[in-house]
Write a protein that holds these residues in place. Structure first.
Motif, PDB file in Angstrom:
ATOM      1  N   ASN A  24       0.882  -1.394   0.044  1.00  0.00           N
ATOM      2  CA  ASN A  24       0.010   0.123  -0.121  1.00  0.00           C
ATOM      3  C   ASN A  24       0.782   1.009  -0.039  1.00  0.00           C
ATOM      4  O   ASN A  24       0.612   1.751   0.667  1.00  0.00           O
ATOM      5  CB  ASN A  24      -1.252   0.283   1.040  1.00  0.00           C
ATOM      6  N   PHE A  25       2.169   1.402  -0.854  1.00  0.00           N
ATOM      7  CA  PHE A  25       3.239   2.189  -0.579  1.00  0.00           C
ATOM      8  C   PHE A  25       2.326   3.381  -1.317  1.00  0.00           C
ATOM      9  O   PHE A  25       1.876   3.050  -2.873  1.00  0.00           O
ATOM     10  CB  PHE A  25       4.062   2.020  -1.651  1.00  0.00           C
ATOM     11  N   ASP A  26       1.643   4.790  -0.915  1.00  0.00           N
ATOM     12  CA  ASP A  26       1.002   5.754  -1.457  1.00  0.00           C
ATOM     13  C   ASP A  26       2.484   6.309  -2.462  1.00  0.00           C
ATOM     14  O   ASP A  26       3.055   7.937  -2.039  1.00  0.00           O
ATOM     15  CB  ASP A  26       1.131   7.110  -0.371  1.00  0.00           C
ATOM     16  N   PHE A  27       2.561   6.248  -3.981  1.00  0.00           N
ATOM     17  CA  PHE A  27       3.443   6.819  -4.368  1.00  0.00           C
ATOM     18  C   PHE A  27       3.072   8.576  -4.986  1.00  0.00           C
ATOM     19  O   PHE A  27       4.301   9.096  -5.141  1.00  0.00           O
ATOM     20  CB  PHE A  27       3.498   6.117  -6.277  1.00  0.00           C
ATOM     21  N   LYS A  28       1.763   8.940  -5.355  1.00  0.00           N
ATOM     22  CA  LYS A  28       1.788  10.264  -5.089  1.00  0.00           C
ATOM     23  C   LYS A  28       2.537  10.872  -4.135  1.00  0.00           C
ATOM     24  O   LYS A  28       2.742  11.867  -4.148  1.00  0.00           O
ATOM     25  CB  LYS A  28       0.080  10.483  -5.040  1.00  0.00           C
ATOM     26  N   ARG A  29       2.232  10.412  -2.879  1.00  0.00           N
ATOM     27  CA  ARG A  29       2.190  10.911  -1.451  1.00  0.00           C
ATOM     28  C   ARG A  29       3.568  10.908  -1.267  1.00  0.00           C
ATOM     29  O   ARG A  29       4.300  11.829  -0.711  1.00  0.00           O
ATOM     30  CB  ARG A  29       2.466  10.140  -0.198  1.00  0.00           C
ATOM     31  N   TYR A  30       4.880  10.121  -1.833  1.00  0.00           N
ATOM     32  CA  TYR A  30       5.972   9.655  -2.445  1.00  0.00           C
ATOM     33  C   TYR A  30       6.890  11.315  -3.308  1.00  0.00           C
ATOM     34  O   TYR A  30       7.423  11.874  -2.537  1.00  0.00           O
ATOM     35  CB  TYR A  30       6.253   8.914  -2.725  1.00  0.00           C
ATOM     36  N   LYS A  31       6.123  11.487  -3.787  1.00  0.00           N
ATOM     37  CA  LYS A  31       6.512  12.117  -5.455  1.00  0.00           C
ATOM     38  C   LYS A  31       5.797  13.673  -4.882  1.00  0.00           C
ATOM     39  O   LYS A  31       7.206  14.531  -5.669  1.00  0.00           O
ATOM     40  CB  LYS A  31       5.566  11.594  -6.455  1.00  0.00           C
ATOM     41  N   ASP A  32       5.771  13.922  -3.728  1.00  0.00           N
ATOM     42  CA  ASP A  32       4.908  15.633  -3.173  1.00  0.00           C
ATOM     43  C   ASP A  32       6.262  15.521  -2.063  1.00  0.00           C
ATOM     44  O   ASP A  32       6.561  16.738  -2.137  1.00  0.00           O
ATOM     45  CB  ASP A  32       3.510  15.348  -2.927  1.00  0.00           C
ATOM     46  N   TYR A  33       6.784  14.357  -1.802  1.00  0.00           N
ATOM     47  CA  TYR A  33       7.686  14.365  -0.563  1.00  0.00           C
ATOM     48  C   TYR A  33       8.896  14.608  -0.867  1.00  0.00           C
ATOM     49  O   TYR A  33      10.149  15.000   0.090  1.00  0.00           O
ATOM     50  CB  TYR A  33       7.478  13.806   0.738  1.00  0.00           C
ATOM     51  N   TYR A  34       9.456  13.580  -2.076  1.00  0.00           N
ATOM     52  CA  TYR A  34      11.123  13.524  -2.329  1.00  0.00           C
ATOM     53  C   TYR A  34      11.323  14.522  -2.402  1.00  0.00           C
ATOM     54  O   TYR A  34      13.021  14.292  -2.047  1.00  0.00           O
ATOM     55  CB  TYR A  34      10.932  12.440  -3.990  1.00  0.00           C
TER      56      TYR A  34
END
Length: 54
Positions: A24-34
């Motif tokens: 359930n990794f949230d890729f969109k959240r990751y891209k925002d935080y990266y």
């Protein structure tokens, strides 16, 4: 790394690695935080040959 982060480019594929290992990794959240992540790289290089290439 800070240059690629500023451009929002995940050149090491960290997001893909996390996505393959975390359910359930949230890729969109990751891209925002990266771009704001603190990333430290440790590199170990072993030179086996040297000289002039022909």
């Amino acid at each position: 790394m800070s240059r690629t982060q500023a451009l929002k480019v995940d050149s090491l594929g960290i997001g893909d690695i996390l996505n393959s290992r975390i359910r359930n990794f949230d890729f969109k959240r990751y891209k925002d935080y990266y771009p704001e992540m603190n990333i430290e790289a440790r590199v170990n290089v072993n030179i086996t040959e040297y000289g002039v290439a022909q």
